[in-house]
Design an enzyme around this catalytic site. Structure first.
Site, PDB file in Angstrom:
ATOM      1  N   PHE A  83      12.402 -19.641  35.041  1.00 54.07           N
ATOM      2  CA  PHE A  83      11.524 -20.066  33.770  1.00 54.07           C
ATOM      3  C   PHE A  83      12.696 -19.937  33.301  1.00 54.07           C
ATOM      4  O   PHE A  83      12.313 -19.844  31.532  1.00 54.07           O
ATOM      5  CB  PHE A  83      10.090 -19.240  33.640  1.00 54.07           C
ATOM      6  CG  PHE A  83       9.196 -19.350  35.429  1.00 54.07           C
ATOM      7  CD1 PHE A  83       8.996 -20.749  35.433  1.00 54.07           C
ATOM      8  CD2 PHE A  83       9.031 -18.382  36.102  1.00 54.07           C
ATOM      9  CE1 PHE A  83       8.426 -20.416  36.806  1.00 54.07           C
ATOM     10  CE2 PHE A  83       8.856 -18.494  37.543  1.00 54.07           C
ATOM     11  CZ  PHE A  83       7.856 -19.757  37.862  1.00 54.07           C
TER      12      PHE A  83
ATOM     13  N   GLY B  36      12.464 -24.861  41.579  1.00 54.00           N
ATOM     14  CA  GLY B  36      11.138 -25.329  42.485  1.00 54.00           C
ATOM     15  C   GLY B  36      10.110 -26.422  41.387  1.00 54.00           C
ATOM     16  O   GLY B  36       9.735 -26.362  41.417  1.00 54.00           O
TER      17      GLY B  36
ATOM     18  N   ARG C   3       8.018 -42.455  32.737  1.00 47.60           N
ATOM     19  CA  ARG C   3       7.239 -42.543  34.453  1.00 47.60           C
ATOM     20  C   ARG C   3       7.490 -41.088  34.895  1.00 47.60           C
ATOM     21  O   ARG C   3       8.248 -40.238  34.633  1.00 47.60           O
ATOM     22  CB  ARG C   3       8.398 -43.304  34.534  1.00 47.60           C
ATOM     23  CG  ARG C   3       8.372 -43.941  36.698  1.00 47.60           C
ATOM     24  CD  ARG C   3       9.775 -44.765  35.873  1.00 47.60           C
ATOM     25  NE  ARG C   3       8.930 -45.393  38.051  1.00 47.60           N
ATOM     26  CZ  ARG C   3      10.050 -46.678  37.932  1.00 47.60           C
ATOM     27  NH1 ARG C   3      11.159 -46.902  36.629  1.00 47.60           N
ATOM     28  NH2 ARG C   3       9.658 -47.713  38.771  1.00 47.60           N
ATOM     29  N   ILE C   4       6.815 -40.468  35.799  1.00 46.72           N
ATOM     30  CA  ILE C   4       6.553 -40.107  36.767  1.00 46.72           C
ATOM     31  C   ILE C   4       7.274 -39.862  37.438  1.00 46.72           C
ATOM     32  O   ILE C   4       7.142 -40.842  38.566  1.00 46.72           O
ATOM     33  CB  ILE C   4       4.787 -39.415  37.208  1.00 46.72           C
ATOM     34  CG1 ILE C   4       4.434 -39.383  35.371  1.00 46.72           C
ATOM     35  CG2 ILE C   4       5.088 -38.074  37.659  1.00 46.72           C
ATOM     36  CD1 ILE C   4       5.046 -38.529  34.517  1.00 46.72           C
TER      37      ILE C   4
ATOM     38  N   ASN D  44       7.323 -38.453  40.313  1.00 42.96           N
ATOM     39  CA  ASN D  44       7.336 -37.495  42.016  1.00 42.96           C
ATOM     40  C   ASN D  44       5.642 -37.206  41.211  1.00 42.96           C
ATOM     41  O   ASN D  44       5.299 -36.485  40.849  1.00 42.96           O
ATOM     42  CB  ASN D  44       7.694 -36.697  41.931  1.00 42.96           C
ATOM     43  CG  ASN D  44       6.977 -35.951  43.624  1.00 42.96           C
ATOM     44  OD1 ASN D  44       6.199 -36.143  44.102  1.00 42.96           O
ATOM     45  ND2 ASN D  44       8.061 -36.432  44.714  1.00 42.96           N
TER      46      ASN D  44
ATOM     47  N   GLY E 106      10.556 -35.944  31.643  1.00 40.68           N
ATOM     48  CA  GLY E 106      10.682 -34.582  31.838  1.00 40.68           C
ATOM     49  C   GLY E 106       9.534 -33.988  31.782  1.00 40.68           C
ATOM     50  O   GLY E 106       8.716 -34.002  30.518  1.00 40.68           O
TER      51      GLY E 106
ATOM     52  N   GLU F  36       8.845 -28.104  30.699  1.00 40.09           N
ATOM     53  CA  GLU F  36       8.100 -27.292  29.364  1.00 40.09           C
ATOM     54  C   GLU F  36       6.899 -27.906  29.427  1.00 40.09           C
ATOM     55  O   GLU F  36       5.430 -27.323  28.838  1.00 40.09           O
ATOM     56  CB  GLU F  36       9.079 -27.260  28.400  1.00 40.09           C
ATOM     57  CG  GLU F  36      10.547 -27.531  28.766  1.00 40.09           C
ATOM     58  CD  GLU F  36      11.080 -26.098  29.620  1.00 40.09           C
ATOM     59  OE1 GLU F  36      10.324 -25.529  29.189  1.00 40.09           O
ATOM     60  OE2 GLU F  36      11.681 -26.212  30.516  1.00 40.09           O
TER      61      GLU F  36
END
Lengths: 734, 163, 338
Positions: free
Chosen positions: A237, A463, A623-624, A626, A697, A700
């Site tokens: 993080f 992660g 765009r995602i 996953n 992305g 955050e």
């Protein structure tokens, strides 16, 4: 084509993680491994007058105690100690360098023993006498010494005058406390002595190449002498962006003893690392009577250490979100006798947007406007500081979709108006914003004729799902089932990658995969085109695609040559290509992700007990790649936001300059019982400008806005405006 | 040397059955079960997240009950049966909880996962959790900093055979 | 951890003998608190005497209708035992409000009584603390004291006892069975823990060389009208800021007998016989509950950061008594406080 990208693919490293097979930095075995345990300073400022290690050295099994007085050489110049994310200004902390104490919890000795327990015990026998100096650790006490950063954002118009003449004005201080990352994994390094002064360093880090370069500089090593590996990282993080104490000390001890050494920080010692700095955020908003903004001012006063100027962008976010002809921003630092802060999930934005979005809520109340309406009134289609349009910005859609899913239209705007039996119900909302960054990343693809590919890159997966999205993109680009893709990450000898942070790794690594896959396809086309009677004899690269184990015509997949045949014909077993990603330079657009966060709280007012019963986060992030791991990332950010709103605070006793809740029993992070329904909505956001895949992305954006949405819900429930975070129950009792 | 060396307490022989296999160890009494597993038996699937019973990452099953191995002295466990995350799958087939954690994406970094899964196995054996609220409460001894809690609850419900 | 020796006691007599023969030795059962403190170098026993295998795990009905519970019964076994669930649900409720499922599986009844304060200064060996290092001073008095005591404090110490279980045991008039070099004795739970006075390093009245063998619950369990309410900084797995154990014996709406104990407010579970007496014979109404709260909190004093506890305790007492009167079902799972 497009078989995996955009789907809810399960993590490719899932099996390793659920069976315990995944090895983290402190778990790699080595012959003759010995263990180091750190002795820390207990005062915040001064010098070491005397450091007596004799009792520790008498303990059976203790091999050495390293201190500033007997350590091997360390670089003496700041440049060597400045890693790729070190603050520009300052002199990085150097563990065991000299007798100076800069913060409580600073490492001052390393006890090395045959086993960990012995080292830990012997560390208690090291006697330290100090020459203490006067010190200060309290931001609020030292507020008057705050000094402006030298690079403030450009002001626009005359914010002071506009604020003064505003029909409706809101000005307030919001206080965000210091917070610690507390990844579940303890910071650890296993430095394996490979002989001849060479080391393989397994380190908990977000950037193996950053650590590699740093270690080479600090220890005067050649690049080939040190290899840094970190295949699994148990959360970070931001805490693993900079090389941390343990990697310096494990390397130091391994070189001193010519043996393999492991150093694991205790949970308490991890409070001597970086943190989200406490900030006082002063926000001023001036509105015209028509409910539009005329002035925005935002000043942040933040903690930093005496030896480095750490600052992030807390204050500029209104430039991206809200139209206002006048604005002024400033960021001030107070130098204290503490460790240097560092990036922590959405650094700057998590704190600054929290203040801004609470202030916007207060302004909406003053204007008697629905908080969404106020935000739409001053919706900005341009980044005002640069006066640029966005590559894409579907924030309006986030408000709409989020409000609909949440049921916002049923909200009674009056505070204290909604109930669930004896509990007060509060509904609040806030906007989130983050940057969509992309960085240079290279990927190597090694395709074998049996249709398997190894995809490798120095990037980390902390992660966040890097293994999985790299596998997905590679499977699609190579036209292979995902089971045929193996991904290797986080080894400094692999193709270049920056630290994993800033939400840039998904887009950056995905496009490196595409670039390398194109090189592979080029090679395959060259092989396939040379085959007798090849259906691809005259095909252009742009007219081909890899699909179903073949190289084929893009519009006619039946014009195909199997990968195996092409490679057999070319008499090669393996095609290996490495390529750096490439993004077209675009100075004409701003790049951001956005979110609209809706929170429901239920509050037992008499007792002050707050429950966050529902969160809806509607996210526009291009765009995602996953939808499964992406949803998890946003959910995780929301849980962080709950912690930031209600629980998290690093508490220091300024008489001692010591953190008094340096553990995870008293530093509260949310537990399972604190987290209820979290609904993540990905708003459709096609983006033709940002990059080929339209990826932005997610690391955050999930936290930004959440603390404010909850604080605003608490206000709506109770009529009480809590501006000092976290909102603990005592603050509601008054 | 002017003074005698400081002698550490004598090692004590300890027998454990770990994941069905009998193991004999000679350990100094201060060795926790967690360190015995990780450092002496190379079973690093069990994680150290705080070493003080505050996070649950070290959860294992001792004689079928979930415990924090970091607050357990190995010497006190002589004769016990210990099940770690490495002992849950059989013949390459994942335990239903392990499969459910993958299916529901009930982890990100993976560091709390072994403890979550062992804790969930203990929870299922105890039989006190009947709904999501009870699962949340009875899994609150396992911190997840990545914030996968809703997915962890979903995974446990999947393993309980409840959609 | 410090360098300690280990012995395993074969029976209670052996444990007492080992304690007598080894100054600086400590008993260990579940270990959940002691090991933690040893890792912090707060506790440095020369020897650990493992009593975890002693035959102190029985539940025995006593002649007068009560229940005697072996000191080594794990907290979870106690909370879920059918006799406890049926007859002493207040105790079950309090235990399940504490710690985590894993810790409750490990921690013993006797160990729970012996757990030490969570005061941050007690834990931090770099700061003065009279409890850890007698005579060094109390850092909490003028330091961070949000979690600290409001009742029964002294100029030497304002630490609280962190146990949930003990609060319910105090309300239930539990007894503590003790064995030692001088034989066996029984003391009331309410006399087991001490106030800090000028010797805050002494938590309890357990004598040197003594061992807790059992707790005993009198027959009256208040199974109809009881409540345990715990207020903390997150919804589970946190120590109490305030906890209240309330038990009522009602005749219609009239209170025949009331029991009231608080956690998180003092160096020991806090009972107020005066407050309880004031409720006797009164109607179970918020006004009467409020009056009882006032009586219990007479003399409560706050330091810089824990003033909220006085008002919170007052409200929590009223709420808990109301819940008890209404026979509100107890649940740790459903976080809405009824």
């Amino acid at each position: 084509m497009n078989a995996y990208v955009g789907t809810p693919t399960s993590r490719v490293d899932g099996r390793a993680k659920v069976t315990g097979a995944a090895k983290y930095a402190g778990e790699f075995p080595a012959d003759g491994l010995v263990h180091g345990f750190i002795v820390e300073a207990t005062i915040p400022r001064g010098r070491i007058a005397r450091l007596d290690t004799s009792a520790a050295l008498k303990v059976n099994g203790v091999l050495d105690v390293l201190t500033h007085a007997n350590r091997p050489p360390l670089a003496g110049n700041d440049e060597a100690w400045k890693d790729e994310v070190a603050p520009e200004k300052g002199s990085p902390f150097r563990p065991l360098y000299d007798d100076t104490i800069k913060f409580s919890g600073q490492p001052i000795a390393l006890v090395v023993a045959e086993d960990w327990e012995t080292a830990k015990f012997a560390a208690t026998l090291v006697r330290v006498e100090y020459k203490p100096s006067s010190f200060a650790t309290d931001l609020e006490g030292e507020r008057s010494s705050a000094a402006e950063m030298d690079k403030p954002l450009k002001p626009r118009g005359n914010a002071a005058a506009a604020l003064a003449r505003a029909a409706v004005r809101h000005e307030a201080d919001y206080v965000i406390p210091t917070e610690h990352h507390n990844p579940m994994e303890l910071f650890a390094t296993t430095a394996v002595w490979d002989g001849g002064g060479k080391l393989t360093v397994y380190d908990k880090t977000q950037g193996v190449q950053n650590v590699h370069k740093f270690l080479c500089a600090v220890f005067g090593k050649k690049p080939d002498d040190i290899r840094v590996v970190s295949p699994y990282v148990g959360g970070a993080f931001g805490s693993g962006l900079r090389p941390q104490h343990q990697v310096v000390l494990a390397t130091l001890a391994a070189l001193a003893l010519k043996r393999s050494v492991r150093v694991v920080l205790t949970r308490q010692q991890m409070y001597g690392l970086g943190y989200r700095p406490m900030t006082i955020e002063r926000v001023g908003l001036g509105a015209k009577s028509d409910g539009t903004l005329d002035a925005v001012t935002h000043e942040a006063i933040a903690i930093t250490s005496r030896y480095e100027d750490f600052a992030r962008n807390d204050t500029g976010w209104a430039e991206q979100l809200y139209k206002s002809p006048n604005s002024r921003f400033s960021h001030k630092l107070v130098h204290l006798d503490v460790a240097t802060p560092c990036d922590m999930r959405a650094p700057g934005a998590a704190s600054g947007v929290c203040a801004l979005e609470c202030a916007m809520d207060e302004l909406a109340v003053a204007l008697k406007l629905d908080p969404i309406e106020l935000r739409l009134n001053c919706y900005s289609d341009r980044d005002q500081s640069e006066n640029l349009p966005y590559t894409s910005k579907q924030l309006r859609e986030c408000y709409a979709r989020g409000a609909e899913a949440f049921g916002w239209s049923r909200r009674n705007p009056a505070p204290r108006s909604m109930h669930d039996n004896h509990e007060l119900v509060g509904w609040g909302m806030a906007t989130g914003v983050w940057e969509a960054l992309q960085m240079p990343v290279a990927v190597r693809i090694a395709l074998t004729s049996n249709g398997h590919a190894e995809v490798s890159c120095a990037a980390s997966d902390i992660g966040t799902g890097t293994y999985t999205v790299v596998a997905q993109v590679a499977a699609d680009a190579l036209g292979l089932p995902i089971e045929n893709i193996s991904v290797r990450l986080a080894d400094s000898t692999l193709p270049q990658a920056p630290v994993e942070g800033g939400s840039w790794m998904a887009a950056s690594s995905a496009h490196a995969v595409l670039a390398a896959a194109e090189e592979v396809r080029k090679e395959l086309l060259s092989l396939a085109g040379k085959m007798p009677g090849s259906p691809l004899a005259n095909a252009e690269l742009a007219d081909t695609v890899l699909i179903d184990g073949n190289i084929a015509g893009i519009s006619d997949h039946s014009r195909a040559v199997s990968i195996a045949d092409a490679m057999r014909h070319g008499n090669i077993e393996r095609i290996a290509k490495e390529k750096l990603n490439h993004f077209d330079e675009d100075k004409k657009h701003a790049r951001n992700t956005h979110s609209a966060v809706f929170a429901e709280v239920k509050i037992d007012e008499q007792l002050g007990v707050i429950r966050v019963t529902r969160i809806v986060s509607a996210v526009a992030a291009g765009r995602i790649l996953n939808t499964k791991t992406g949803r998890s990332q946003i959910m995780g950010g929301v849980v962080w936001g709950i912690g930031m709103a209600l629980h998290e605070e690093t508490v220091m006793d300024h008489r001692f300059g010591r953190i008094m809740n340096a553990n995870i029993a008293e530093y509260h992070i949310p537990v399972n019982a604190d987290v209820h329904d979290i609904d993540v909505i990905f708003v459709d956001e096609p983006d033709a400008h940002i990059n080929k895949l339209g990826v932005k992305g997610l690391g955050e954006i999930g936290i930004v806005g959440v603390p404010a949405a909850i604080a605003n819900a608490v206000y709506h429930a109770t009529g009480k405006r809590i501006r000092r975070f976290p909102i603990t129950l005592d603050k509601l009792l008054g | 040397m002017a003074e005698a060396a400081h002698q550490i307490a004598e090692r004590i022989p300890i027998n454990l059955v770990v994941n069905g296999v009998g193991r004999t160890l000679n350990l100094v009494p201060w060795t926790t079960l967690l360190d015995a597993l990780r450092d002496h038996l190379a079973l690093t699937g069990t994680k150290k997240g705080c070493d003080h019973g505050q996070c649950g990452a070290c959860t294992v099953l001792v004689d079928g009950r979930r415990v924090n191995s970091c607050l357990t002295l190995a010497v006190m466990m002589d004769g016990a049966e210990v099940t770690t995350v490495e002992g849950l799958a059989s013949d390459g087939t994942l335990h239903p909880l392990q499969q459910a954690f993958i299916d529901q994406d009930a982890f990100q970094c993976g560091y709390c996962t072994s403890g979550q899964i062992c804790s969930a196995a203990g929870l299922l054996a105890e039989g006190h959790a009947r709904d999501a609220g009870e699962i949340r409460e009875l899994m609150s001894g396992n911190l997840c900093r990545c914030g996968a809690y809703p997915n962890i609850v979903a995974a446990i419900q999947q393993a309980m055979g409840r959609p | 951890m410090n360098n300690f020796q280990y012995s395993r006691a074969t029976d209670v007599t052996d444990a007492i003998r080992l304690l007598a023969a080894n100054p600086g030795a400590r008993l260990i059962a579940g270990g959940t608190n002691l090991i933690d403190l040893m890792k912090e170098n707060v506790e440095r026993p020369s020897r650990l005497i493992d009593i975890s295998r002693l035959p102190l795990r029985k539940f025995e009905e006593t002649a007068d209708g009560g229940l005697r519970i072996g000191a080594l019964v794990p907290n979870s076994d106690l909370a879920y035992h059918p006799l406890i669930e049926q007859r002493y649900p207040l105790l079950a409720s309090a235990i399940l409000a504490g710690a985590s499922a894993q810790l409750r599986n490990m921690a013993s009844v006797g160990g729970n009584l012996m757990q030490r304060t969570r005061c941050a200064y007690f834990y931090d060996t770099a700061t003065p603390c009279n409890k850890r290092n007698p005579g060094s001073g109390c850092s909490a008095l003028d330091g961070l004291n949000r979690n600290h005591a409001i009742l029964g404090t002294s100029a030497s110490c304002i630490a609280t006892n962190p146990s949930d279980m003990s609060v319910a045991l105090a309300a239930l008039n539990a007894l503590v069975h003790i064995a030692g070099p001088a034989g066996e004795r029984v003391i009331a739970l309410t006399d087991f823990h001490r106030l800090p006075g000028d010797a805050p390093h002494v938590d309890t009245n357990l004598g040197a060389g003594e061992i807790i063998t059992a707790i005993e619950l009198p027959s009256r369990g208040f199974a109809q009208n009881y409540s345990y309410l715990k207020i903390r900084d997150r919804l589970s797995y946190a120590f109490a800021l305030i906890s209240v154990a309330a038990a009522l014996d009602l005749n219609g709406n009239a209170i025949r007998e009331a029991r009231l104990a608080l956690g998180g407010v003092a160096h020991k579970p806090w009972r107020s016989l005066e407050a309880e007496a004031a409720l006797r014979g009164k109607a179970a109404t918020p006004d009467h509950f409020s009056h009882a709260a006032d009586l219990l909190l007479q003399g409560a004093t706050a330091r810089a950061h824990n003033g909220f506890k006085i008002e919170l305790a007052r409200r929590a007492i009223v709420r808990t008594l109301t819940q008890a009167a209404d026979a509100t079902p107890q649940s740790q799972s459903h976080k809405k406080i009824a």
